[in-house]
Design a protein around this motif. Structure first.
Motif: not given
Length: 392
Positions: A276-283
């Protein structure tokens, strides 16, 4: 940020960095890439589980070379790598791993292809591996492996079928413990693994998955033939992209391993694997990965064990050229005849990209044996490393 930086599926690690990504060398339809890492480190517990306080510094180096085609159709690639560690005072803890391989792909139409590869590897079992410790060994155990793989993918509108067949050999090197020869090669075996996966696309980025695996293991020593086994497993799940912020590949099912010897108990139970991959922000990118497998043991008292693993990794782009990483890992081994072993690992690392060709890497790792069977010690290990990387 450029459109490449913000497109769906781009993580902190996969994001292009034109000012810092190595350019490679173009050679008549191929791109040649190479990198060398070298540095020093420190380990405060070289003999975990023995109760002895043995610590030492070490020199570590890694070399990677690859040549991959950039043809419009079909593909061919060559790879080679070598990694070693030399301790300042305890040379019996040194190890030297390497691998060489060739892989090719033959394209058939727009979305169908055939592929094949061969890889030879030299690797080792670490001293903190419970099988190594329980066998009374106090140094890494090298082993060689030859891996032959063939596979293919065929697409029929929304349905994609992928099949692979892998043949692998495992050959252990014998050891000397206090002047006594230990014949690790009694654990040599060959294995054939076949896998078929079907993926049905509901909409772009969202698929229903089914997976079937069959594995046959044959030991090379005649006295070990009772350890030969056959394993089957069936899993189903999803491959899902939710608004580009969440990406998931989750599979669950059932697995069973039976042995030629009736005295060995069948291993069976739930099987699962997922990420499971989560990208809360681009950084920032957070990745959670889990799996449950059956692995071979090198000890006479246990043929196989069930291994459950979990990993949570957070990568953060502190600056355009500075990436920091934090990771938590846990591993639980269930030995039918021995008991349970649980390890936890904490890792903190940073990578400073100086330019296209140079970067500095630093890391700290703490390993903790959280539980072990009666008579086995629990312990902790601290490791520090600093390395300089040169890339083409």
């Amino acid at each position: 940020m450029s459109p490449q930086d913000t497109q769906r599926g781009v993580t902190v690690r996969s994001r292009p960095r034109p000012d810092y990504d190595p350019a490679g060398v173009r050679l008549s339809g191929f791109r040649l890439d190479g990198a060398v890492e070298a540095g020093v480190g420190y380990d405060d517990n070289l003999q975990p589980g023995t109760g002895e306080d043995v610590e030492d510094g070490f020199f570590a180096q890694t070399v990677n070379v690859s040549a991959n085609s950039f043809w419009t159709r079909h593909a061919l690639g060559l790879t080679a790598s070598q990694s070693s560690r030399q301790h300042f005072s305890n040379s019996n803890q040194n190890w030297n791993d390497f691998s060489v391989g060739i892989a090719g792909r033959y394209d058939i139409g727009r979305a169908s292809s055939l592929r094949a590869s061969y890889t030879h590897t030299r690797s080792h079992l670490e001293v903190d591996n419970f099988d190594v410790q329980a066998g009374g060994l106090n140094e890494p155990i090298p082993y060689d492996s030859d891996i032959f793989l063939v596979g293919g993918t065929a697409a029929f509108n929304r349905l994609a079928l992928t099949g692979t067949a892998e043949y692998r050999t495992i050959r252990y090197e014998n050891s000397d413990v206090n002047g006594v020869r230990v014949f690790n090669n009694v654990n040599d075996y060959d294995t054939i693994l076949g896998e078929v996966q079907a993926a049905y696309s509901i909409v772009e980025g969202r698929e229903i998955l089914t997976l079937v695996r069959l594995q046959d293991i044959n030991y090379q020593q005649s006295g070990q033939s009772g350890r030969d086994s056959f394993t089957w497993e069936v899993q189903a799940g999803i491959n899902y992209d939710l608004t580009g912020l969440w990406q998931a590949r989750l599979l669950a099912g059932y697995r069973e391993r039976t042995y030629d010897s009736p005295a060995l108990k069948t291993l069976s139970g739930p099987a699962f694997e997922g990420q499971l991959t989560y990208l809360p922000t681009q950084l920032t990118t957070a990745t959670l990965a889990v799996s449950r497998t059956i692995e071979e043991s090198i000890r006479a008292s246990n043929v196989s064990y069930t291994r459950t693993q979990g990993r949570l990794t957070v990568d953060h782009e502190l600056l355009r050229n500075v990436i920091v990483t934090g990771e938590l890992r846990a591993e639980h081994r269930d030995y039918p005849q021995q008991g349970n072993v649980t390890d936890g690992i904490v890792l903190v690392g940073a990578q400073w990209l100086l330019n296209r060709n140079m970067s500095v890497l630093a890391s700290y790792q703490h390993t903790e044996r959280l539980s072990a069977p009666d008579g086995a010690r629990e312990y902790g290990i601290n490791q520090f490393q600093v390395r300089l990387r040169f890339a083409l």
